[in-house]
Motif scaffolding. Structure first.
Motif, short mmCIF file in Angstrom:
data_model
loop_
_atom_site.label_atom_id
_atom_site.label_comp_id
_atom_site.label_asym_id
_atom_site.label_seq_id
_atom_site.Cartn_x
_atom_site.Cartn_y
_atom_site.Cartn_z
N SER A 61 0.84 -1.46 0.15
CA SER A 61 0.54 -0.13 -0.14
C SER A 61 0.99 1.27 -0.04
O SER A 61 0.47 2.75 -0.36
CB SER A 61 -0.69 0.00 1.30
OG SER A 61 -0.33 -0.05 2.19
N TRP A 62 1.86 1.23 0.62
CA TRP A 62 3.07 2.50 0.41
C TRP A 62 4.02 1.75 -0.30
O TRP A 62 5.01 2.69 -0.22
CB TRP A 62 3.48 3.23 2.02
CG TRP A 62 3.56 1.84 2.71
CD1 TRP A 62 3.07 0.96 3.90
CD2 TRP A 62 4.55 0.70 3.06
NE1 TRP A 62 3.00 0.07 4.33
CE2 TRP A 62 4.41 0.37 4.17
CE3 TRP A 62 6.17 1.33 2.17
CZ2 TRP A 62 5.79 -0.57 4.97
CZ3 TRP A 62 7.12 0.00 3.48
CH2 TRP A 62 7.41 -0.48 4.21
N ASN A 63 3.91 1.03 -1.60
CA ASN A 63 5.05 0.86 -2.69
C ASN A 63 6.30 0.23 -2.08
O ASN A 63 7.31 0.53 -2.72
CB ASN A 63 5.37 2.31 -3.59
CG ASN A 63 3.86 2.35 -3.92
OD1 ASN A 63 3.18 1.16 -4.64
ND2 ASN A 63 3.77 3.95 -4.40
N GLY A 64 6.66 -0.44 -0.72
CA GLY A 64 7.78 -0.63 -0.66
C GLY A 64 7.22 -2.17 -1.25
O GLY A 64 6.64 -2.89 -1.62
N GLN A 65 9.00 -2.69 -1.09
CA GLN A 65 9.08 -3.70 -2.02
C GLN A 65 8.97 -5.55 -0.83
O GLN A 65 9.61 -5.31 0.07
CB GLN A 65 10.22 -4.29 -2.35
CG GLN A 65 10.74 -3.07 -3.39
CD GLN A 65 12.33 -3.27 -4.34
OE1 GLN A 65 12.45 -3.64 -5.59
NE2 GLN A 65 13.09 -3.06 -3.37
N VAL A 66 7.82 -6.17 -1.07
CA VAL A 66 8.00 -7.38 -0.09
C VAL A 66 7.32 -8.69 -1.51
O VAL A 66 6.71 -8.27 -2.43
CB VAL A 66 6.58 -7.11 0.21
CG1 VAL A 66 5.13 -6.23 -0.42
CG2 VAL A 66 5.85 -8.20 1.35
N MET A 67 7.87 -9.86 -0.52
CA MET A 67 7.32 -11.04 -0.83
C MET A 67 7.15 -12.15 -0.61
O MET A 67 7.54 -12.34 1.00
CB MET A 67 8.91 -11.43 -1.32
CG MET A 67 8.80 -12.76 -2.77
SD MET A 67 10.70 -13.09 -3.72
CE MET A 67 11.09 -11.66 -3.98
N MET A 68 6.04 -12.74 -0.36
CA MET A 68 5.33 -13.61 0.12
C MET A 68 6.08 -14.62 0.04
O MET A 68 6.69 -15.15 -1.29
CB MET A 68 3.69 -13.90 -0.15
CG MET A 68 3.44 -13.48 -0.23
SD MET A 68 2.52 -13.22 1.13
CE MET A 68 1.61 -14.53 2.14
#
Length: 252
Positions: A61-68
């Motif tokens: 939602s705040w354009n952070g880089q994230v991976m499941m």
């Protein structure tokens, strides 16, 4: 040298469920950690590694880089290794930053990364001098002893070394004790090796993951830091954080 920081984040914490998403003066804990790490010189990328869609969607939602990542991981180290292994290009150095350190000091990150200027360093972590008896005797605060190259010899929940001929109340006056600051950095190939190692007796005795690495022959370079650490493990820690918010933000 390509340095990537990875923040493992679980929702199902035993002592504080939903901890990464708690609000601290208008920002979630995980966002504060992410932004602090992103601002550190020498780190090219920051990622959040999670197994929870609520955390995933929040970071997005705040354009952070994230991976499941997989749900079966037993440690943040394993979660970091999975995410790092899926990056292209692969990083040279992976920094594992705890997701409950919203006031992480950039001095911590700089000291860690600087360890890898020595090509022989495989793993790096931090230690800080203990100055009060409560910290020295606390089983919740791991201690570390090092050799003359500042490579870790042992980590323990008990004070080490034991000063045989000195009253315990005087130990700090007679020896320099260090607590372990639990932030790690790894060479990429070493991180992938570590997560395949079987558990070891010392690790199981002390419940300290890093003892597994020492028992299997890996070296951990310890850098000295003078910057304080403030982790949030429980709701009580969060309350103390909110009471000290101005002070903690001023020290960042």
């Amino acid at each position: 040298m390509r340095v990537v920081a990875i923040i493992p984040a679980r929702y199902a914490s035993t002592r504080f469920p939903g901890k990464p998403l708690v609000d601290i003066a208008g920002k979630s804990m995980i966002r504060r950690v992410y932004e602090r790490v992103s601002a550190a010189a020498g780190i090219q990328e920051v990622w959040v590694a999670t197994d929870d869609e609520r955390i995933y969607n929040h970071v997005k939602s705040w354009n952070g880089q994230v991976m499941m990542t997989a749900v079966h991981h037993q440690s943040g180290t394993e979660r970091c290794a999975e995410l790092a292994g899926r990056l292209d290009p692969a990083p040279d150095i992976v920094v594992n930053v705890q997701g409950d350190e919203p006031f992480i000091q950039q001095a911590h990150l700089h000291a860690l990364v600087a360890c890898f200027n020595d090509q022989e360093v495989m793993i790096a972590s931090l230690m800080k001098r203990i100055l009060n008896p409560e910290e020295l005797m606390s089983p919740h605060l791991p201690k570390v002893i090092v050799n003359q190259q500042n490579d870790a010899l042992y980590f323990s929940r008990q004070p080490v070394p034991y000063l045989r001929d000195v009253p315990q109340s005087e130990w700090l006056a007679h020896h320099m004790y260090y607590k372990h600051v639990g932030i790690y950095a790894f060479r990429m190939h070493v991180l992938q090796e570590l997560v395949r190692l079987p558990a070891t007796p010392l690790e199981q005795a002390e419940k300290l993951e890093q003892l597994r690495w020492l028992e299997h022959g890996y070296r951990i370079r310890m850098a000295v830091t003078h910057a304080e650490q403030f982790a949030i493990d429980t709701p009580e820690d969060l309350q103390r954080c909110l009471e000290r918010l101005d002070e903690l933000e001023a020290n960042m």
